[in-house]
Design a protein around this motif. Sequence first.
Motif, PDB file in Angstrom:
ATOM      1  N   THR A   5       0.834  -1.200   0.000  1.00  0.00           N
ATOM      2  CA  THR A   5       0.000   0.000   0.000  1.00  0.00           C
ATOM      3  C   THR A   5       0.872   1.255   0.000  1.00  0.00           C
ATOM      4  OG1 THR A   5      -1.759  -1.160   1.166  1.00  0.00           O
ATOM      5  CG2 THR A   5      -1.824   1.229   1.243  1.00  0.00           C
ATOM      6  N   LEU A   6       1.886   1.256   0.826  1.00  0.00           N
ATOM      7  CA  LEU A   6       2.815   2.382   0.894  1.00  0.00           C
ATOM      8  C   LEU A   6       3.474   2.614  -0.460  1.00  0.00           C
ATOM      9  CD1 LEU A   6       4.379   4.449   2.664  1.00  0.00           C
ATOM     10  CD2 LEU A   6       5.977   2.602   3.175  1.00  0.00           C
ATOM     11  N   PRO A  13       1.732   9.638  -9.650  1.00  0.00           N
ATOM     12  CA  PRO A  13       2.329  10.927 -10.018  1.00  0.00           C
ATOM     13  C   PRO A  13       1.915  12.072  -9.097  1.00  0.00           C
ATOM     14  CG  PRO A  13       1.402   9.841 -11.947  1.00  0.00           C
ATOM     15  CD  PRO A  13       0.972   9.056 -10.752  1.00  0.00           C
ATOM     16  N   ALA A  14       2.875  12.897  -8.730  1.00  0.00           N
ATOM     17  CA  ALA A  14       2.681  14.130  -7.952  1.00  0.00           C
ATOM     18  C   ALA A  14       2.205  13.894  -6.526  1.00  0.00           C
ATOM     19  CB  ALA A  14       1.739  15.086  -8.690  1.00  0.00           C
ATOM     20  N   VAL A  15       2.403  12.713  -5.993  1.00  0.00           N
ATOM     21  CA  VAL A  15       1.983  12.427  -4.617  1.00  0.00           C
ATOM     22  C   VAL A  15       3.054  12.897  -3.644  1.00  0.00           C
ATOM     23  CG1 VAL A  15       1.596  10.550  -2.946  1.00  0.00           C
ATOM     24  CG2 VAL A  15       0.438  10.522  -5.152  1.00  0.00           C
ATOM     25  N   THR A  16       2.604  13.542  -2.587  1.00  0.00           N
ATOM     26  CA  THR A  16       3.490  13.915  -1.493  1.00  0.00           C
ATOM     27  C   THR A  16       3.023  13.190  -0.240  1.00  0.00           C
ATOM     28  OG1 THR A  16       2.174  15.874  -0.993  1.00  0.00           O
ATOM     29  CG2 THR A  16       4.062  16.174  -2.455  1.00  0.00           C
ATOM     30  N   VAL A  17       3.956  12.972   0.672  1.00  0.00           N
ATOM     31  CA  VAL A  17       3.657  12.227   1.895  1.00  0.00           C
ATOM     32  C   VAL A  17       4.011  13.095   3.087  1.00  0.00           C
ATOM     33  CG1 VAL A  17       4.101  10.110   3.194  1.00  0.00           C
ATOM     34  CG2 VAL A  17       4.250  10.082   0.706  1.00  0.00           C
ATOM     35  N   LEU A  25       0.872   8.088   8.142  1.00  0.00           N
ATOM     36  CA  LEU A  25       1.316   8.699   6.898  1.00  0.00           C
ATOM     37  C   LEU A  25       0.090   9.191   6.153  1.00  0.00           C
ATOM     38  CD1 LEU A  25       4.008   6.209   5.549  1.00  0.00           C
ATOM     39  CD2 LEU A  25       4.376   8.415   6.658  1.00  0.00           C
ATOM     40  N   ARG A  26       0.182  10.401   5.640  1.00  0.00           N
ATOM     41  CA  ARG A  26      -0.922  10.975   4.872  1.00  0.00           C
ATOM     42  C   ARG A  26      -0.421  11.236   3.458  1.00  0.00           C
ATOM     43  NH1 ARG A  26      -3.114  15.960   7.996  1.00  0.00           N
ATOM     44  NH2 ARG A  26      -0.996  16.619   7.565  1.00  0.00           N
ATOM     45  N   PHE A  27      -1.203  10.819   2.476  1.00  0.00           N
ATOM     46  CA  PHE A  27      -0.833  10.933   1.073  1.00  0.00           C
ATOM     47  C   PHE A  27      -1.691  12.003   0.406  1.00  0.00           C
ATOM     48  CE2 PHE A  27       0.151   6.715   2.524  1.00  0.00           C
ATOM     49  CZ  PHE A  27       1.437   6.510   2.040  1.00  0.00           C
ATOM     50  N   PHE A  28      -1.019  12.929  -0.265  1.00  0.00           N
ATOM     51  CA  PHE A  28      -1.672  14.069  -0.905  1.00  0.00           C
ATOM     52  C   PHE A  28      -1.357  14.091  -2.390  1.00  0.00           C
ATOM     53  CE2 PHE A  28      -0.846  15.277   3.441  1.00  0.00           C
ATOM     54  CZ  PHE A  28      -1.949  16.016   3.830  1.00  0.00           C
ATOM     55  N   VAL A  29      -2.270  14.685  -3.133  1.00  0.00           N
ATOM     56  CA  VAL A  29      -1.994  15.065  -4.508  1.00  0.00           C
ATOM     57  C   VAL A  29      -2.548  16.476  -4.637  1.00  0.00           C
ATOM     58  CG1 VAL A  29      -4.083  13.965  -5.455  1.00  0.00           C
ATOM     59  CG2 VAL A  29      -2.146  14.459  -6.947  1.00  0.00           C
ATOM     60  N   MET A  36      -4.767   7.713   3.999  1.00  0.00           N
ATOM     61  CA  MET A  36      -3.991   7.743   5.241  1.00  0.00           C
ATOM     62  C   MET A  36      -3.668   6.303   5.626  1.00  0.00           C
ATOM     63  SD  MET A  36      -5.917  10.707   7.458  1.00  0.00           S
ATOM     64  CE  MET A  36      -7.520   9.929   7.402  1.00  0.00           C
ATOM     65  N   LEU A  37      -2.492   6.109   6.181  1.00  0.00           N
ATOM     66  CA  LEU A  37      -2.018   4.776   6.540  1.00  0.00           C
ATOM     67  C   LEU A  37      -1.364   4.841   7.910  1.00  0.00           C
ATOM     68  CD1 LEU A  37      -1.361   1.855   5.589  1.00  0.00           C
ATOM     69  CD2 LEU A  37       0.670   2.789   4.492  1.00  0.00           C
TER      70      LEU A  37
END
Length: 118
Positions: A5-6, A13-17, A25-29, A36-37
């Motif tokens: 998953t991580l 593409p363009a994901v920030t953590v 951990l929170r995943f943004f675009v 969120m993990l």
Amino acid sequence: MFDHTLDMCQSLPAVTVDKKWDNELRFFVGEKLFCMLSLEPPHRISFKCAPALYHKLISHPGIVPAPHLARYHWVQLNKEDALPTSELESLLHDAYELIVSTLPPYEREAISKLKISA
């Protein structure tokens, strides 16, 4: 499943953590959250889903409305094996695409270019 998953979320593409509260951990675009993990077992996974899928997903054992985000059609997997890996990967990709679709046109265009060059 945690590592998969991580890796999957980070490969989009363009994901920030962002690490929050030392255990998530929170995943943004485009500065918008899509997943969120939790870092500590049990590894809970929360993500945005299409409104049409929300009730179907929370009817599965181990999947509940995500705390504080359910009204925005977020679900939480309380155990890693609540869904088969391929289905979870597809839902995470859909969560990412849902958020990308809400971004301003110039951001969507930039992400589109990243997808093509990948």
